[in-house]
Design a protein around this motif. Structure first.
Motif, mmCIF file in Angstrom:
data_model
loop_
_atom_site.group_PDB
_atom_site.id
_atom_site.type_symbol
_atom_site.label_atom_id
_atom_site.label_comp_id
_atom_site.label_asym_id
_atom_site.label_seq_id
_atom_site.Cartn_x
_atom_site.Cartn_y
_atom_site.Cartn_z
ATOM 1 N N ARG A 75 26.979 10.225 42.055
ATOM 2 C CA ARG A 75 26.900 11.573 42.631
ATOM 3 C C ARG A 75 25.753 12.404 42.065
ATOM 4 O O ARG A 75 25.535 13.538 42.488
ATOM 5 C CB ARG A 75 28.233 12.312 42.433
ATOM 6 N N ASP A 76 25.074 11.922 41.063
ATOM 7 C CA ASP A 76 23.940 12.621 40.457
ATOM 8 C C ASP A 76 24.320 14.016 39.986
ATOM 9 O O ASP A 76 23.655 15.009 40.277
ATOM 10 C CB ASP A 76 22.756 12.698 41.441
ATOM 11 N N ILE A 77 25.442 14.092 39.291
ATOM 12 C CA ILE A 77 25.897 15.353 38.696
ATOM 13 C C ILE A 77 26.093 15.134 37.197
ATOM 14 O O ILE A 77 26.250 14.001 36.726
ATOM 15 C CB ILE A 77 27.199 15.879 39.344
ATOM 16 N N ALA A 78 26.068 16.237 36.441
ATOM 17 C CA ALA A 78 26.378 16.184 35.010
ATOM 18 C C ALA A 78 27.392 17.279 34.719
ATOM 19 O O ALA A 78 27.295 18.381 35.258
ATOM 20 C CB ALA A 78 25.119 16.388 34.182
ATOM 21 N N MET A 79 28.359 16.957 33.866
ATOM 22 C CA MET A 79 29.467 17.890 33.629
ATOM 23 C C MET A 79 29.561 18.241 32.148
ATOM 24 O O MET A 79 29.433 17.372 31.283
ATOM 25 C CB MET A 79 30.777 17.264 34.107
ATOM 26 N N VAL A 80 29.787 19.520 31.872
ATOM 27 C CA VAL A 80 30.003 20.008 30.509
ATOM 28 C C VAL A 80 31.430 20.528 30.442
ATOM 29 O O VAL A 80 31.807 21.427 31.199
ATOM 30 C CB VAL A 80 29.010 21.119 30.135
ATOM 31 N N PHE A 81 32.222 19.952 29.531
ATOM 32 C CA PHE A 81 33.646 20.266 29.463
ATOM 33 C C PHE A 81 33.939 21.333 28.404
ATOM 34 O O PHE A 81 33.104 21.657 27.565
ATOM 35 C CB PHE A 81 34.448 19.000 29.131
ATOM 36 N N GLN A 82 35.178 21.825 28.453
ATOM 37 C CA GLN A 82 35.660 22.759 27.432
ATOM 38 C C GLN A 82 35.634 22.076 26.061
ATOM 39 O O GLN A 82 35.246 22.670 25.058
ATOM 40 C CB GLN A 82 37.082 23.198 27.779
ATOM 41 N N ASN A 83 36.048 20.816 26.026
ATOM 42 C CA ASN A 83 35.959 20.011 24.807
ATOM 43 C C ASN A 83 34.566 19.382 24.766
ATOM 44 O O ASN A 83 34.161 18.705 25.710
ATOM 45 C CB ASN A 83 37.041 18.922 24.842
ATOM 46 N N TYR A 84 33.827 19.587 23.689
ATOM 47 C CA TYR A 84 32.445 19.129 23.623
ATOM 48 C C TYR A 84 32.326 17.610 23.765
ATOM 49 O O TYR A 84 31.327 17.110 24.277
ATOM 50 C CB TYR A 84 31.796 19.539 22.287
ATOM 51 N N ALA A 85 33.358 16.859 23.321
ATOM 52 C CA ALA A 85 33.403 15.400 23.467
ATOM 53 C C ALA A 85 32.151 14.730 22.896
ATOM 54 O O ALA A 85 31.584 13.830 23.510
ATOM 55 C CB ALA A 85 33.583 15.020 24.939
ATOM 56 N N LEU A 86 31.720 15.173 21.716
ATOM 57 C CA LEU A 86 30.582 14.548 21.052
ATOM 58 C C LEU A 86 31.063 13.351 20.218
ATOM 59 O O LEU A 86 32.184 13.345 19.710
ATOM 60 C CB LEU A 86 29.866 15.550 20.140
ATOM 61 N N TYR A 87 30.188 12.359 20.080
ATOM 62 C CA TYR A 87 30.519 11.199 19.253
ATOM 63 C C TYR A 87 30.270 11.560 17.785
ATOM 64 O O TYR A 87 29.129 11.819 17.382
ATOM 65 C CB TYR A 87 29.667 10.011 19.659
ATOM 66 N N PRO A 88 31.323 11.593 16.960
ATOM 67 C CA PRO A 88 31.161 12.087 15.582
ATOM 68 C C PRO A 88 30.259 11.211 14.718
ATOM 69 O O PRO A 88 29.654 11.708 13.763
ATOM 70 C CB PRO A 88 32.602 12.100 15.044
ATOM 71 N N HIS A 89 30.170 9.911 15.028
ATOM 72 C CA HIS A 89 29.375 9.008 14.193
ATOM 73 C C HIS A 89 27.906 8.993 14.612
ATOM 74 O O HIS A 89 27.080 8.356 13.945
ATOM 75 C CB HIS A 89 29.939 7.589 14.276
ATOM 76 N N MET A 90 27.561 9.703 15.710
ATOM 77 C CA MET A 90 26.183 9.731 16.194
ATOM 78 C C MET A 90 25.490 11.019 15.785
ATOM 79 O O MET A 90 26.124 12.074 15.678
ATOM 80 C CB MET A 90 26.144 9.615 17.718
ATOM 81 N N SER A 91 24.197 10.954 15.595
ATOM 82 C CA SER A 91 23.402 12.154 15.319
ATOM 83 C C SER A 91 23.260 12.977 16.597
ATOM 84 O O SER A 91 23.626 12.527 17.694
ATOM 85 C CB SER A 91 22.018 11.763 14.810
ATOM 86 N N VAL A 92 22.701 14.171 16.450
ATOM 87 C CA VAL A 92 22.434 15.020 17.621
ATOM 88 C C VAL A 92 21.531 14.279 18.600
ATOM 89 O O VAL A 92 21.784 14.250 19.814
ATOM 90 C CB VAL A 92 21.793 16.352 17.181
ATOM 91 N N ALA A 93 20.474 13.661 18.093
ATOM 92 C CA ALA A 93 19.544 12.933 18.967
ATOM 93 C C ALA A 93 20.254 11.808 19.704
ATOM 94 O O ALA A 93 20.032 11.593 20.907
ATOM 95 C CB ALA A 93 18.380 12.384 18.154
ATOM 96 N N GLU A 94 21.121 11.095 18.997
ATOM 97 C CA GLU A 94 21.837 9.973 19.626
ATOM 98 C C GLU A 94 22.846 10.465 20.655
ATOM 99 O O GLU A 94 23.029 9.837 21.703
ATOM 100 C CB GLU A 94 22.525 9.136 18.545
ATOM 101 N N ASN A 95 23.508 11.581 20.362
ATOM 102 C CA ASN A 95 24.448 12.151 21.329
ATOM 103 C C ASN A 95 23.733 12.577 22.609
ATOM 104 O O ASN A 95 24.191 12.290 23.716
ATOM 105 C CB ASN A 95 25.191 13.343 20.720
ATOM 106 N N ILE A 96 22.614 13.287 22.446
ATOM 107 C CA ILE A 96 21.871 13.741 23.621
ATOM 108 C C ILE A 96 21.343 12.556 24.422
ATOM 109 O O ILE A 96 21.399 12.535 25.657
ATOM 110 C CB ILE A 96 20.712 14.665 23.204
ATOM 111 N N GLY A 97 20.841 11.532 23.715
ATOM 112 C CA GLY A 97 20.206 10.411 24.395
ATOM 113 C C GLY A 97 21.149 9.340 24.884
ATOM 114 O O GLY A 97 20.718 8.400 25.572
ATOM 115 N N PHE A 98 22.462 9.491 24.613
ATOM 116 C CA PHE A 98 23.401 8.438 24.971
ATOM 117 C C PHE A 98 23.394 8.095 26.469
ATOM 118 O O PHE A 98 23.397 6.900 26.834
ATOM 119 C CB PHE A 98 24.813 8.805 24.520
ATOM 120 N N PRO A 99 23.382 9.084 27.389
ATOM 121 C CA PRO A 99 23.349 8.726 28.817
ATOM 122 C C PRO A 99 22.108 7.915 29.189
ATOM 123 O O PRO A 99 22.155 7.091 30.115
ATOM 124 C CB PRO A 99 23.337 10.088 29.519
ATOM 125 N N LEU A 100 21.010 8.125 28.483
ATOM 126 C CA LEU A 100 19.777 7.392 28.790
ATOM 127 C C LEU A 100 19.874 5.945 28.321
ATOM 128 O O LEU A 100 19.283 5.039 28.935
ATOM 129 C CB LEU A 100 18.578 8.086 28.129
#
Length: 353
Positions: A75-100
């Motif tokens: 559907r080419d959409i991206a969703m931001v939830f109430q819960n941030y759902a970040l991976y705790p073991h990943m850095s900020v860069a890794e979290n941002i780049g995970f979809p890529l």
């Protein structure tokens, strides 16, 4: 293209109808807010757009393509939830780049997109940190970065600021709106907070019981609410609503039998039950001899530049915003002025007259 269309959408969970024949058109690049009380269907509508809930009947299209039965990934959409759902073991860069990584883009492309996204969100100095080392606002930016980095047609926000304190909510409201202006992307934002809706939206859809009560620009909804529900939901402090009836061509309050200055509309018939609405900022306090309504101050809430005054009258309690530095105390007798030009009148079914 980021145009979105909901066409006669319904959604039922067994015998419970959550969405009832909703049709909404959203132009490319618009920031639209779905707002309403808990259980009104706003999140369900968003989840159906994302493909996380099935549609009982009707059609959804994005960019002119019907996506009703497509899986979320198509559907080419991206969703931001109430819960941030970040991976705790990943850095900020890794979290941002995970979809890529999931898309298997080259490492060079991943690094470029992550760097550009981090710069856009002011995260460039935090890329090596982990979520536990970030504030709530910074975590929310990372969650947004993970959505932005994909370059989707449409961004969906499901009450993303609910977990933040008051000061951070104000800051993040501004940042999300500025982000929309920079990206010129289509964004749909769900909230129960009418302040968020008024300050952020290009267009607001007010929902109740699975139906859209009104969809319009924020100030149009505020100044010309379609019905008494919209009038009462949008505005802080909320609008004053007074139950009235038409008697001898005049408006008379059903409680206390007070004859009011504003005249009923010509379409109103004798004995019709109407509701008069007036915003707290449109009422004026005067001395007892200068007003037709006399009441007693029952509560004061000083906020600095304005004081919220509750006035107890025989027709009920009215809320007034007092901008002057008048000295008032609980128990003072005051006069309240109404104005024909400032009132909203709603018919027996609650619809604006």
């Amino acid at each position: 293209m980021g145009q979105i269309a909901f066409q006669n959408i319904t959604k039922s969970f067994g015998a419970v109808a959550a969405i009832r024949d909703v049709s909404v058109d959203i132009a490319e690049g618009e920031f639209v807010v779905f707002v309403g009380p808990s259980g009104c269907g706003k999140s369900t509508l968003l989840r159906m757009l994302a493909g996380l809930e099935t549609v009982t009947s009707g059609q959804i299209s994005i960019g002119g393509e019907t996506v009703t039965d497509l899986p979320p990934k198509d559907r080419d959409i991206a969703m931001v939830f109430q819960n941030y759902a970040l991976y705790p073991h990943m850095s900020v860069a890794e979290n941002i780049g995970f979809p890529l990584r999931i898309e298997r883009l080259s490492k060079t492309e991943q690094q470029t997109r992550v760097a550009n996204t981090a710069a856009l969100l002011g995260l460039e100095n935090l890329l090596d940190r982990h979520p536990r080392e970030l504030s709530g606002g910074q975590r929310q930016r990372v969650a947004m970065g993970r959505a932005i980095v994909r370059h989707p047609q449409t961004f969906l926000f499901d009450e993303p600021l609910s977990n933040l304190d008051a000061a951070l909510r104000v800051q993040m409201r501004k940042e999300i709106k500025l982000l929309h202006d920079r990206l010129n992307a289509t964004m749909i934002y769900v909230t129960h907070d009418q302040i968020e809706a008024m300050t952020m939206a290009d267009k607001i859809a007010v929902l109740r019981d699975g139906r859209v009560e009104q969809i319009a620009r924020p100030l149009e909804i505020y100044h010309r609410p379609a019905n008494s529900f919209v009038a009462s939901f949008i505005g802080s402090p909320p609008i004053n609503l007074i139950d009235c009836m038409v008697r001898d061509g005049r408006l008379v309050t059903r409680k206390g039998g007070v004859t009011l200055t504003p005249l009923p509309p010509e379409s109103a018939a004798e004995e019709d039950r109407l509701t008069l609405g007036i915003r707290p900022e449109d009422l004026v306090l005067r001395g007892k001899t200068d007003a037709e309504l006399i009441g007693q101050v029952s509560y004061l809430e000083a906020t600095g530049q304005v004081t919220v005054v509750s006035v107890e009258l025989n027709l009920g309690t009215l809320t007034v915003l007092q901008y002057e530095n008048a000295e008032l105390s609980v128990g003072d007798e005051v006069g309240v002025l109404l104005s024909q030009e400032k009132v909203h009148l709603f018919g027996p079914d609650g619809t604006r007259m």
